[in-house]
Enzyme design. Structure first.
Site, PDB file in Angstrom:
ATOM      1  N   CYS A   1      69.254  -0.593 -36.777  1.00  0.00           N
ATOM      2  CA  CYS A   1      69.664  -0.457 -35.380  1.00  0.00           C
ATOM      3  C   CYS A   1      71.193  -0.517 -35.267  1.00  0.00           C
ATOM      4  O   CYS A   1      71.873   0.345 -35.808  1.00  0.00           O
ATOM      5  CB  CYS A   1      68.939  -1.527 -34.573  1.00  0.00           C
TER       6      CYS A   1
ATOM      7  N   HIS B   1      63.129  -1.282 -35.860  1.00  0.00           N
ATOM      8  CA  HIS B   1      63.164  -2.589 -36.539  1.00  0.00           C
ATOM      9  C   HIS B   1      61.964  -2.756 -37.483  1.00  0.00           C
ATOM     10  O   HIS B   1      60.877  -3.100 -37.039  1.00  0.00           O
ATOM     11  CB  HIS B   1      63.149  -3.718 -35.494  1.00  0.00           C
TER      12      HIS B   1
ATOM     13  N   GLU C   1      61.453  -5.135 -39.459  1.00  0.00           N
ATOM     14  CA  GLU C   1      61.140  -6.562 -39.631  1.00  0.00           C
ATOM     15  C   GLU C   1      60.188  -7.086 -38.562  1.00  0.00           C
ATOM     16  O   GLU C   1      59.621  -8.169 -38.709  1.00  0.00           O
ATOM     17  CB  GLU C   1      62.440  -7.385 -39.635  1.00  0.00           C
TER      18      GLU C   1
ATOM     19  N   SER D   1      58.923 -39.424 -41.190  1.00  0.00           N
ATOM     20  CA  SER D   1      58.322 -39.360 -39.857  1.00  0.00           C
ATOM     21  C   SER D   1      56.822 -39.085 -39.941  1.00  0.00           C
ATOM     22  O   SER D   1      56.113 -39.212 -38.956  1.00  0.00           O
ATOM     23  CB  SER D   1      58.984 -38.238 -39.059  1.00  0.00           C
TER      24      SER D   1
ATOM     25  N   GLY E   1      55.897 -36.126 -40.579  1.00  0.00           N
ATOM     26  CA  GLY E   1      55.877 -34.671 -40.416  1.00  0.00           C
ATOM     27  C   GLY E   1      55.972 -33.991 -41.776  1.00  0.00           C
ATOM     28  O   GLY E   1      56.242 -34.641 -42.787  1.00  0.00           O
ATOM     29  N   VAL E   2      55.781 -32.678 -41.768  1.00  0.00           N
ATOM     30  CA  VAL E   2      55.710 -31.978 -43.047  1.00  0.00           C
ATOM     31  C   VAL E   2      57.059 -31.979 -43.785  1.00  0.00           C
ATOM     32  O   VAL E   2      57.115 -32.186 -44.994  1.00  0.00           O
ATOM     33  CB  VAL E   2      55.124 -30.553 -42.872  1.00  0.00           C
ATOM     34  N   ASP E   3      58.171 -31.830 -43.051  1.00  0.00           N
ATOM     35  CA  ASP E   3      59.467 -31.713 -43.729  1.00  0.00           C
ATOM     36  C   ASP E   3      59.840 -33.005 -44.454  1.00  0.00           C
ATOM     37  O   ASP E   3      60.180 -32.987 -45.634  1.00  0.00           O
ATOM     38  CB  ASP E   3      60.573 -31.343 -42.733  1.00  0.00           C
ATOM     39  N   SER E   4      59.789 -34.124 -43.735  1.00  0.00           N
ATOM     40  CA  SER E   4      60.214 -35.369 -44.389  1.00  0.00           C
ATOM     41  C   SER E   4      59.198 -35.787 -45.445  1.00  0.00           C
ATOM     42  O   SER E   4      59.550 -36.446 -46.421  1.00  0.00           O
ATOM     43  CB  SER E   4      60.457 -36.484 -43.370  1.00  0.00           C
ATOM     44  N   SER E   5      57.936 -35.382 -45.306  1.00  0.00           N
ATOM     45  CA  SER E   5      56.943 -35.722 -46.331  1.00  0.00           C
ATOM     46  C   SER E   5      57.172 -34.914 -47.603  1.00  0.00           C
ATOM     47  O   SER E   5      57.073 -35.447 -48.706  1.00  0.00           O
ATOM     48  CB  SER E   5      55.526 -35.485 -45.814  1.00  0.00           C
TER      49      SER E   5
END
Ligand code: XMP
Length: 505
Positions: free
Chosen positions: A80, A166, A168, A219, A221-225
């Site tokens: 684009c 686009h 994507e 926490s 949550g998935v990230d900190s785990s």
């Protein structure tokens, strides 16, 4: 190297480009569109993609890539706006298009590498007012639409491509195939996978941390785990502090403690419900609630760090979208996904360890799978740092928390039972301060109005309300009003984001 540098000119789809390329196992990084060539080179790219933009290549102050991008002999794909600046640089002419094709369009392709093996007609997604009016000398057209005779173009040496649409965006048929053909032409290695990433992260953490001690805010949550598990697998000396602020969901603390300890995480859980409920007393304003929770969280965490320390590193689960956002790589409007309450201030005095800062959320989940994170945590819905406080409208009291916890649990449990939990990106219940009339037995009663919300989304930046089956919603309303007599009425939120946010606050 390496992979693809995506030059970002502020398109809402830039992150999608990087994600799609990674789904094709090509590593990609997003770099500000106007970055100097030296910065682009640091990534040693095999190919460069120029993103779209809300800007027009016809504007006098249009953001432009460093001209060396076009002179280095590296394959380039302009999407684009990216196509417009690419073609303009090569001697083509851009014009405001009169047809102004927005949204879906029918593409007719000709022969050529980018479309090899694809159907002759494809539905594609258009989103710009400008188009290429004149090709650069000796360039050729690869595809057209009814309103755009230059929907895909190619340079004479066969290494530079321009697409008016686009690829994507998921509405473009075979968009990923088109990107894949480009990767093939450019010879981009396809080695980006969860096993490789996990291995590299473990080695990086081991090397950077050495014998030092690492502190982590867990926490559940998935990230900190995933981060905690990474520290375990890297074999480094770590301490994870889990602050129970009393704003968690039904049995959440037990689940988090059990899961993390079971994985070998050195976990310290802190029961701080009293401190949080005390500072929340009498507060109705949502921002004031967030501030009170944020300040108390830091105070509690700091005290634990002092008690358990000293530590050299603070590990944080910063993800790639946070990095891109805070880099502010472009001038376009960015919708902030959240105010990161539950986050920690820079001045705690630790060195930051952010091993996940190159990854998108779905990649973190995949790395979690490779590391052996149980699915109960790995596939969990996101949960805000300030917890249920942002889902109780008005004052947060122990009574309101108890009511919301029961209702939320009933909703989530039913989603799991019906196999719908993983179908939605996030599901939640909101306790409103409204009471409405109802009948219970022979009498009239005034129960609270509870709102249920479930959304589908890629990253929480935008979201669509989930079309949960009516029979399911009917069942949940019945369960909630039976189990939680304080609630007299259950409603379902049918607003998307934008204009509404996911949380009600
Ligand atoms: P909104 O409500 O802004 O939320 O559409 C987008 C996503 O962010 C989550 N959220 C937070 N996450 N700390 C977090 O870690 C926060 O303070 C916070 N506030 C909102 C929200 O649950 C949704 O997934």
């Amino acid at each position: 190297m390496m992979g693809v540098v995506v030059l970002d000119f502020g398109s809402q789809y830039t992150q999608l480009i990087a994600r799609r390329l990674r789904e094709l196992h090509a590593f990609s990084v997003i770099v500000p569109g106007t970055a100097p060539w030296e910065e682009i080179c640091r990534h040693d790219p095999n190919a460069i993609v120029l993103s779209g933009s809300p800007a027009s290549a016809l504007d006098a102050d249009a953001p432009l890539p460093d001209p060396r991008v076009f002179e280095a002999g590296i394959p380039v794909l302009g999407i684009c706006y990216g196509m417009h600046v690419l073609a303009q640089h090569q001697g083509g002419v851009v014009a405001g298009s009169h047809g102004r094709e927005y949204g879906r369009a029918q593409l007719t392709r000709q022969e050529g590498t980018l479309f090899r093996g694809l159907p002759a007609q494809l539905e594609v997604w258009m989103s710009h007012g400008d188009a290429l009016a004149e090709l650069p000398p000796s360039w050729q057209v690869l595809a057209t639409t009814a309103d755009c005779p230059t929907a895909a173009v190619l340079s004479p040496d066969g290494t530079r491509f321009g697409l008016q649409f686009h690829p994507e965006v998921s509405h473009t048929e075979h968009g990923a195939d088109i990107l894949e053909r480009f990767l093939d032409v450019a010879g981009v290695p396809r080695t980006w996978n969860a096993e490789g990433i996990a291995q590299r992260l473990i080695e990086d953490v081991r090397e950077r941390v050495g014998d030092s001690r690492v502190l982590l805010a867990a926490s559940g949550g998935v990230d900190s785990s995933v981060l905690a598990l990474l520290l375990v697998r890297a074999g480094v000396d770590h301490t994870a502090v889990f602050v129970d602020h009393g704003l968690l969901r039904h049995k959440e603390r037990d689940e988090v403690e059990g899961a993390l300890r079971g994985m070998g995480v050195n976990l310290h859980a802190v029961a701080a419900e009293g401190s949080f409920l005390r500072v929340l007393r009498g507060i109705h304003d949502p921002e004031a609630k967030r501030r009170a929770i944020g300040a108390t969280f830091i105070e509690v965490f700091r005290a634990q760090a002092a008690r358990l320390g000293p530590f050299r590193f603070l590990a944080q689960g910063t993800l790639y979208p946070d990095v891109i956002e805070s880099a502010g790589s472009h001038g376009a409007a960015v919708i902030k996904s959240h105010h990161n309450v539950g986050g920690l201030p820079k001045e705690l005095g630790f060195e930051l360890l952010e091993p996940l800062r190159e990854l998108f959320k779905d990649e973190v989940r995949e790395v979690g799978r490779v590391l052996g994170l149980p699915d109960a945590i790995r596939l969990r819905h996101p949960f805000p740092g300030p917890g249920l406080a942002v889902r109780i409208l008005g004052e947060v009291t122990p009574e309101a928390l108890a009511v919301l916890r029961r209702a939320d649990h009933a909703f989530i449990e039913a989603l799991r039972e019906d196999g719908l939990y993983s179908e939605v990106w996030q599901a939640l219940a909101v306790l409103t301060p409204l009471r409405s009339v109802g009948v219970a037995g022979d009498g009239r009663c005034y129960g609270y109005v509870l709102a249920l919300r479930a959304v589908t989304s890629l990253d929480g930046m935008t979201a669509d309300w989930a079309r949960l089956p009516h029979a399911f919603l009917d069942r949940v309303a019945g369960i909630i009003t039976r189990r939680v007599p304080e609630i007299g009425r259950v409603v379902y939120d049918i607003t998307s984001k934008p204009p509404a946010t996911i949380e009600w606050e």
